[in-house]
Design a protein around this motif. Structure first.
Motif, PDB file in Angstrom:
ATOM      1  N   GLU A  65       0.810  -1.220   0.000  1.00  0.00           N
ATOM      2  CA  GLU A  65       0.000   0.000   0.000  1.00  0.00           C
ATOM      3  C   GLU A  65       0.841   1.266   0.000  1.00  0.00           C
ATOM      4  N   ARG A  66       2.086   1.164   0.348  1.00  0.00           N
ATOM      5  CA  ARG A  66       2.886   2.363   0.583  1.00  0.00           C
ATOM      6  C   ARG A  66       3.144   3.136  -0.704  1.00  0.00           C
ATOM      7  N   ARG A  76      10.967   8.805   7.908  1.00  0.00           N
ATOM      8  CA  ARG A  76       9.833   7.903   7.723  1.00  0.00           C
ATOM      9  C   ARG A  76      10.173   6.546   8.319  1.00  0.00           C
ATOM     10  N   VAL A  77       9.230   5.995   9.076  1.00  0.00           N
ATOM     11  CA  VAL A  77       9.357   4.655   9.632  1.00  0.00           C
ATOM     12  C   VAL A  77       8.165   3.847   9.154  1.00  0.00           C
ATOM     13  N   ASN A  78       8.417   2.744   8.469  1.00  0.00           N
ATOM     14  CA  ASN A  78       7.341   1.883   7.982  1.00  0.00           C
ATOM     15  C   ASN A  78       7.107   0.743   8.966  1.00  0.00           C
ATOM     16  N   CYS A 134      -2.373   5.856   8.154  1.00  0.00           N
ATOM     17  CA  CYS A 134      -2.582   4.684   7.302  1.00  0.00           C
ATOM     18  C   CYS A 134      -3.174   5.195   5.998  1.00  0.00           C
ATOM     19  N   GLY A 135      -4.177   4.524   5.435  1.00  0.00           N
ATOM     20  CA  GLY A 135      -4.771   4.987   4.201  1.00  0.00           C
ATOM     21  C   GLY A 135      -5.843   6.031   4.439  1.00  0.00           C
ATOM     22  N   ALA A 136      -6.832   5.682   5.256  1.00  0.00           N
ATOM     23  CA  ALA A 136      -7.931   6.597   5.566  1.00  0.00           C
ATOM     24  C   ALA A 136      -7.702   7.378   6.850  1.00  0.00           C
ATOM     25  N   GLY A 137      -6.709   6.982   7.637  1.00  0.00           N
ATOM     26  CA  GLY A 137      -6.524   7.609   8.942  1.00  0.00           C
ATOM     27  C   GLY A 137      -7.653   7.269   9.891  1.00  0.00           C
TER      28      GLY A 137
END
Length: 240
Positions: A65-66, A76-78, A134-137
């Motif tokens: 997804e990133r 940035r930390v994944n 994330c995607g939508a928060g």
């Protein structure tokens, strides 16, 4: 009252500061910011985040997804909060609970190492504010936010209001990101399980026992201290 937070390129971002705690104080501002995907961020939005003190961005999404880049000067930390445990996720994806707070407690119970990795990333973040997304928060971001709010014993009503803000922001998110965030579908799924958005989150929050969770994980003392004091910006509460 929760701090206002307007960033060009985000529609579901908010500072977790200004929320009521059980001891009568409020959570400190400028420590944790929650948000959706950063793909629509503008140069002025990034400048605003930098001026606000954000120095670390934690991406909670799965590797596939990133997307997007962040400016120089930000770390940035994944951290994949979901993981790929098919046995855990398959039934939740089949009935829709994966997009609601109805999976939160099971996730903490069955996949504790996933949250542990996020908390370790928070504890080791560079000095300055931490933005996690994330995607939508909404869901993964919502789970981490719930843990951080419980860590400072934020009142149920304040924590619920923070969660429900994502529903209020859904239309603006759809306009900005040019896709639906399925607020009504989420409500319909929750209704099938006898819940509203409020009761689903409130039930999860009421039963989120961080003291017990810390007791059965191998979280190191420094990480626990960083979480329960919001990286040293707040006094610790008695966890519940």
């Amino acid at each position: 009252m929760q701090s206002g937070f307007t960033i060009d390129g985000l529609a579901n971002a908010r500072d977790l500061g200004g929320l009521d705690r059980a001891d009568g104080s409020t959570t400190p501002t400028g420590v944790f910011i929650r948000a959706e995907t950063l793909d629509r961020m503008t140069p002025s939005g990034w400048e605003r985040l930098s001026a606000y003190g954000v120095r670390t961005v934690i991406d909670l999404r799965r590797p596939q997804e990133r997307t997007g880049e962040i400016p120089d000067g930000l770390r940035r930390v994944n951290v994949d909060l979901d993981g790929d445990d098919h046995t855990f996720w398959a039934p939740l994806e089949a009935d829709g609970r994966w997009g609601t707070p109805l999976y939160y407690l099971s996730h903490l119970d069955e996949l504790p190492h996933r949250l542990a990795e996020v908390l370790q990333a928070i504890a080791s973040a560079d000095e300055g504010a931490v933005l996690f997304h994330c995607g939508a928060g909404w869901d993964r971001t919502g789970l981490v936010a719930a843990v951080l709010l419980r860590a400072l014993d934020v009142t149920e009503d304040a924590a619920v209001a923070d969660y429900l803000a994502s529903f209020s922001n859904a239309e603006a998110m759809a306009t900005l990101h040019k896709r639906s965030f399925h607020a009504e579908e989420r409500r319909e799924i929750l209704a099938r399980f006898g819940h509203t958005a409020e009761t689903a989150f409130r039930t999860a929050y009421q039963n989120l026992d961080l003291d017990e969770w810390f007791g059965r994980t191998d979280i190191d003392p420094a990480t626990r201290l960083a979480v329960t004091t919001w990286r040293g910006y707040a006094t610790a509460s008695a966890l519940r």
